[in-house]
Design a protein around this motif. Structure first.
Motif, short mmCIF file in Angstrom:
data_model
loop_
_atom_site.label_atom_id
_atom_site.label_comp_id
_atom_site.label_asym_id
_atom_site.label_seq_id
_atom_site.Cartn_x
_atom_site.Cartn_y
_atom_site.Cartn_z
N LYS A 80 0.84 -1.20 0.00
CA LYS A 80 0.00 0.00 0.00
C LYS A 80 0.88 1.25 0.00
O LYS A 80 2.09 1.21 0.27
CB LYS A 80 -0.92 -0.01 1.23
CG LYS A 80 -1.91 -1.17 1.22
CD LYS A 80 -3.06 -0.95 2.18
CE LYS A 80 -2.63 -1.07 3.62
NZ LYS A 80 -3.77 -1.04 4.55
N LYS A 81 0.25 2.40 -0.29
CA LYS A 81 0.99 3.66 -0.38
C LYS A 81 1.65 4.03 0.95
O LYS A 81 2.70 4.71 0.97
CB LYS A 81 0.05 4.79 -0.82
CG LYS A 81 -0.43 4.64 -2.27
CD LYS A 81 -1.34 5.79 -2.65
CE LYS A 81 -1.81 5.65 -4.10
NZ LYS A 81 -2.73 6.76 -4.50
N ASP A 82 1.05 3.63 2.05
CA ASP A 82 1.61 3.99 3.36
C ASP A 82 2.72 3.03 3.79
O ASP A 82 3.22 3.11 4.91
CB ASP A 82 0.51 4.03 4.42
CG ASP A 82 -0.19 2.68 4.60
OD1 ASP A 82 0.25 1.69 3.99
OD2 ASP A 82 -1.17 2.61 5.37
N GLY A 83 3.10 2.10 2.89
CA GLY A 83 4.20 1.19 3.19
C GLY A 83 3.80 -0.09 3.89
O GLY A 83 4.65 -0.95 4.14
N THR A 84 2.52 -0.24 4.22
CA THR A 84 2.05 -1.48 4.86
C THR A 84 1.60 -2.49 3.80
O THR A 84 1.38 -2.13 2.64
CB THR A 84 0.89 -1.20 5.82
OG1 THR A 84 -0.20 -0.61 5.10
CG2 THR A 84 1.35 -0.26 6.94
N LYS A 85 1.44 -3.72 4.24
CA LYS A 85 1.05 -4.79 3.30
C LYS A 85 -0.47 -4.98 3.28
O LYS A 85 -1.13 -4.83 4.30
CB LYS A 85 1.70 -6.12 3.70
CG LYS A 85 3.19 -6.19 3.48
CD LYS A 85 3.70 -7.62 3.61
CE LYS A 85 3.49 -8.18 5.01
NZ LYS A 85 4.09 -9.53 5.15
N ARG A 86 -0.98 -5.28 2.11
CA ARG A 86 -2.36 -5.69 1.98
C ARG A 86 -2.38 -7.17 1.56
O ARG A 86 -1.61 -7.57 0.68
CB ARG A 86 -3.08 -4.86 0.92
CG ARG A 86 -4.60 -5.16 0.84
CD ARG A 86 -5.21 -4.59 -0.42
NE ARG A 86 -4.97 -3.18 -0.58
CZ ARG A 86 -5.73 -2.21 -0.07
NH1 ARG A 86 -6.79 -2.52 0.64
NH2 ARG A 86 -5.42 -0.93 -0.28
N LYS A 87 -3.25 -7.92 2.19
CA LYS A 87 -3.33 -9.36 1.89
C LYS A 87 -4.69 -9.70 1.29
O LYS A 87 -5.73 -9.40 1.89
CB LYS A 87 -3.11 -10.18 3.17
CG LYS A 87 -3.18 -11.69 2.96
CD LYS A 87 -2.94 -12.41 4.28
CE LYS A 87 -3.01 -13.91 4.13
NZ LYS A 87 -2.79 -14.61 5.41
N THR A 88 -4.68 -10.29 0.11
CA THR A 88 -5.90 -10.78 -0.52
C THR A 88 -5.83 -12.30 -0.57
O THR A 88 -4.87 -12.85 -1.12
CB THR A 88 -6.06 -10.21 -1.93
OG1 THR A 88 -6.05 -8.79 -1.87
CG2 THR A 88 -7.37 -10.68 -2.55
N ARG A 89 -6.82 -12.95 0.01
CA ARG A 89 -6.78 -14.41 0.17
C ARG A 89 -7.90 -15.04 -0.64
O ARG A 89 -9.08 -14.78 -0.41
CB ARG A 89 -6.93 -14.76 1.65
CG ARG A 89 -6.70 -16.21 2.03
CD ARG A 89 -6.53 -16.29 3.54
NE ARG A 89 -6.42 -17.64 4.03
CZ ARG A 89 -7.40 -18.29 4.66
NH1 ARG A 89 -8.56 -17.69 4.85
NH2 ARG A 89 -7.22 -19.51 5.10
N LEU A 90 -7.52 -15.84 -1.63
CA LEU A 90 -8.48 -16.49 -2.51
C LEU A 90 -8.13 -17.96 -2.63
O LEU A 90 -6.97 -18.35 -2.50
CB LEU A 90 -8.47 -15.86 -3.91
CG LEU A 90 -8.66 -14.34 -4.02
CD1 LEU A 90 -8.30 -13.88 -5.41
CD2 LEU A 90 -10.10 -13.97 -3.69
N THR A 91 -9.13 -18.78 -2.90
CA THR A 91 -8.83 -20.19 -3.19
C THR A 91 -8.32 -20.31 -4.62
O THR A 91 -8.61 -19.48 -5.48
CB THR A 91 -10.09 -21.07 -3.03
OG1 THR A 91 -11.06 -20.67 -3.97
CG2 THR A 91 -10.67 -20.96 -1.63
#
Length: 581
Positions: free
Chosen positions: A310-321
Motif C-alpha cells: 500500500k501507499k503507506d508502506g504497509t502490506k495488503r493481503k488478498t486471500r483467494l482459493t
C-alpha cells in the motif's frame, strides 16, 4: 455337483484348550467327534471340506471318499494329550490337501459339522482350493462386511479390547473403499493426502483443530482458518462437483490452474531478483497500482495469498482459493477486451473490492500465458470425465476427545441422514468468510455425500467419558473381538515357531480374563507382536503383559490380585517355550 461342508477343529469338551488344526494339516485328514460323526456320511468323493476354527474358516480341502468310523487311537498315537480315551470313536475323512484361506477367513456362526449353504458363499471356498488365493478376492469377509456397513451407514465405529488391530483394520477398510476392493494399507502418499485422512483425538483437541477457528499466520497476524475435517470435506466436495461437470470444463480448469501455479513461481522469482523486491502491475485504467510483493500458495488448504504494498508502506493481503482464481480468470477472459468499467468488472468477476490489483494480477498473467493457454486448449481433444471418488476420514481414539466441544454444530451435520446440502449448518466463524474468497462453504458447512467416517475406540478406557446416546445413534457400531484378528496379526511374528504358541496362550489368557472380568477386557494379539523385539515369552511378560494385566486387576484385594497375576504368568511362561528360545 460338488458340495461344501464345514468341520470344526476346536470342538469337544475334552479338548483342554487345544486345537486339532495341526493334526488335520500334518495328516491330510478331517474328523468329527462322537456327536457330529454321523453327519460325515453326507460327504462324497470330490466334495470340499472347510476347516473352521472358532468363527473363521482357515483351510479348505477336497475329500477323497466316504467317511470311516474309527477308534481315535488309529489316527494319532499321542491323542491322550488331547483328553480322549482309546475307546472314543470319531468319523474320519481323508483329503487330497489343505489350502490356506488366509485372505478370506469366512465368518461362520454354526457349530460342529455342517453343510455350507446360501449366505456362506460356498463357491468362494472352491475357488480357493482350485486357485489358491491368486485369483480370489483379496478382502476377507470381515473386511467386506465392515466395508459394506460403512458404505451403508456413512459412519462406523470399531470398538473392542486393546490390541485387536482396530486402527490397522480402519486403514484397511479405508484403503479397500478408495481402491475399490483392493485389500492393502500400502497407501500412496497422494491418495492419503487426497482421499484418506487420519487424526487422533485427545483431551486437548477442540473445534478449531477439527472444523475452523482464528489462528496465527506466518506474518504474525490472525485469520480464520479451516480445520482438518473442513479442509478434507472441501476436497471431497470439489470432486463431487467436478464429477458432474462436462469433461471440457475440467480440462480447461486444469490447464489454467497449472499455468497459474507456474505464474505464482514466476512472480516470486521476479520479486526475489528485483532491486526493490516488487512486481509491478497495471490496474483497469492502465496505470500502476499496488505492486505485488509476494504470493503464497498453500496446496493443502488450496488458498492463495497475494500480498501487495500500500501507499503507506504497509502490506495488503488478498486471500483467494485456487478454484476462485481459476474461475475468476476464465470470467476475466470473457470481458477483458470490452474495456469494462469498475462496477461492470466487479460484477462479472463476482468480487466486492480490490479490483485494481485483482485486475492487475489477471492482466499480468494473461499477458504472459493467455495465448499459450488458448493454444493448448485448442489442441486438447482427449477430455476425460472426473470420476466420483470416495473419501474416508479416520478418527483414532474417538472417545478420548470431548466430542460435543470438537463437533459443535456438526453434531447435526454428521448424521448420516443429513449428508449433502440438506445438512448445511452455519459454523461459529461463518460470518468471517470474505465474499471474495469464494469459499465453497460460504453459505454454510455440510458433509459431502462421498465422505465416510471411521472411528476407533477402546470401550473399557476408564480415562475418558462414555459417548452419549445422541452420538452413538449417528454411528454404526462393530465390536472387534480378539479372535477376529489374531490370525492375521500373529502371521507378522518373525519367529514362526512362536505363532502357534502365541495363539494358544492368547486363547487361554483371554478365557481366564473372560471368567474373571468379562470378555470386554480381553487383550488382542498385537501385544504378542512385541515378541519381535523381546527375547522370549518371559521377556514379553515382564515388559508388556504384566503392566496391562496389573491395571486390569488393580482394584482386586492384594492377595487375590497377586494370585491372578501368577496364574497369568504361568500361562505366558511355560516349559514348552524352552525349545523355541
Amino acid at each position: 455337483m460338488s458340495n461344501v461342508f464345514g468341520c470344526g477343529v476346536s470342538w469337544g469338551e475334552h479338548r483342554k484348550n487345544k486345537s486339532y488344526k495341526d493334526i488335520f494339516l500334518q495328516n491330510n485328514i478331517a474328523f468329527a467327534g462322537p456327536v457330529d460323526r454321523y453327519s460325515f456320511d453326507k460327504v462324497k468323493s470330490g466334495d470340499y471340506i472347510v476347516m473352521k476354527q472358532g468363527t473363521k474358516a482357515v483351510y479348505v480341502g477336497k475329500s477323497t471318499g466316504g467317511y470311516k468310523a474309527v477308534n481315535i487311537k488309529i489316527i494319532i498315537d499321542n491323542f491322550r494329550d488331547y483328553g480322549f480315551d482309546d475307546t472314543d470313536i470319531v468319523a474320519l475323512m481323508h483329503v487330497e490337501k489343505w489350502v490356506n484361506i488366509k485372505q478370506y477367513n469366512e465368518l461362520v456362526d454354526m457349530k460342529g459339522f455342517f453343510k455350507i449353504g446360501e449366505g456362506q458363499n460356498p463357491n468362494k471356498f472352491i475357488q480357493y482350493y482350485e486357485n489358491g488365493d491368486k485369483e480370489v478376492m483379496n478382502d476377507s469377509i470381515l473386511l467386506i462386511n465392515l466395508k459394506n456397513k460403512l458404505l451403508k451407514s456413512k459412519n462406523l465405529i470399531l470398538t473392542g479390547a486393546p490390541g485387536t488391530g482396530k486402527t490397522y483394520l480402519a486403514k484397511k477398510i479405508a484403503a479397500s473403499i478408495v481402491f475399490d476392493g483392493v485389500d492393502t494399507v500400502e497407501i500412496k502418499d497422494n491418495i492419503i493426502k487426497n482421499q484418506i485422512e487420519f487424526v487422533q483425538f485427545h483431551p486437548s483437541y477442540d473445534y478449531t483443530d477439527f472444523v475452523e477457528g482464528i489462528k496465527p499466520t506466518k506474518d504474525k497476524s490472525f485469520e480464520r482458518q479451516d480445520g482438518i475435517f473442513k479442509t478434507f470435506c472441501k476436497s471431497a466436495l470439489k470432486n463431487f462437483i467436478d464429477s458432474h461437470k462436462k469433461p471440457i470444463e475440467i480440462a480447461i480448469e486444469k490447464i489454467v490452474q497449472e499455468y497459474l501455479e507456474k505464474f505464482i513461481d514466476d512472480v516470486n522469482i521476479a520479486i526475489a531478483g528485483s532491486n526493490d523486491e516488487k512486481f509491478p502491475i497495471l490496474g483497469l485504467s492502465k496505470v500502476p497500482v499496488e505492486p505485488i510483493i509476494g504470493i503464497e500458495y498453500d496446496t493443502f488448504s488450496s488458498y492463495v495469498s497475494i500480498y501487495t504494498l500500500k501507499k503507506d508502506g504497509t502490506k495488503r493481503k488478498t486471500r483467494l482459493t485456487m478454484d476462485r482464481l481459476v474461475y475468476s480468470y476464465l470470467r476475466y477472459t470473457e470481458i477483458k477486451d470490452k474495456q469494462p468499467k469498475t462496477d461492470e468488472f466487479n460484477k462479472h468477476l463476482e468480487i466486492t473490492g480490490h479490483h485494481s490489483y485483482i485486475h492487475g494480477f489477471y492482466n499480468a498473467f494473461d499477458q504472459k500465458y493467455g495465448q499459450e493457454i488458448q493454444d493448448i486448449i485448442k489442441q486438447t481433444h482427449n477430455y476425460e470425465n472426473i470420476k466420483l471418488k470416495k473419501y474416508v476420514f479416520i478418527i483414532d481414539e474417538i472417545n478420548r476427545g470431548d466430542l460435543n466441544k470438537i463437533l459443535g454444530e456438526l453434531f447435526y451435520a454428521i448424521d448420516p441422514c443429513y449428508r449433502g446440502d440438506k445438512g448445511r449448518v452455519k459454523t461459529q466463524y461463518n460470518n468471517l468468510i470474505d465474499d471474495d474468497e469464494n469459499d465453497i462453504f460460504k453459505q454454510g458447512f455440510y458433509i459431502p455425500e462421498n465422505v465416510y467416517i471411521i472411528g476407533t475406540m477402546n470401550d473399557i478406557d476408564r480415562s475418558v467419558e462414555s459417548m452419549d446416546f445422541a452420538i452413538r445413534r449417528r454411528f454404526a457400531w462393530q465390536e472387534i473381538t480378539y479372535d477376529m484378528t489374531y490370525d492375521e496379526i500373529l502371521d507378522n511374528l518373525e519367529n514362526k515357531d512362536y505363532i502357534k504358541l502365541a495363539e494358544d496362550k492368547l486363547n487361554e489368557i483371554n478365557s481366564k480374563i473372560t471368567e474373571l472380568l468379562g470378555s470386554e477386557y480381553n487383550i488382542g494379539a498385537s501385544y504378542f507382536l512385541k515378541l519381535n523385539e523381546c527375547d522370549d515369552f518371559e521377556d514379553l511378560w515382564k515388559s508388556d503383559l504384566y503392566g496391562i494385566l496389573f491395571e486390569y486387576f488393580r482394584s482386586f484385594p492384594k492377595d487375590e490380585r497377586e494370585n491372578c497375576l501368577k496364574e497369568f504368568e504361568s500361562i505366558i511362561i511355560s516349559n514348552e517355550d524352552s525349545s523355541n528360545k
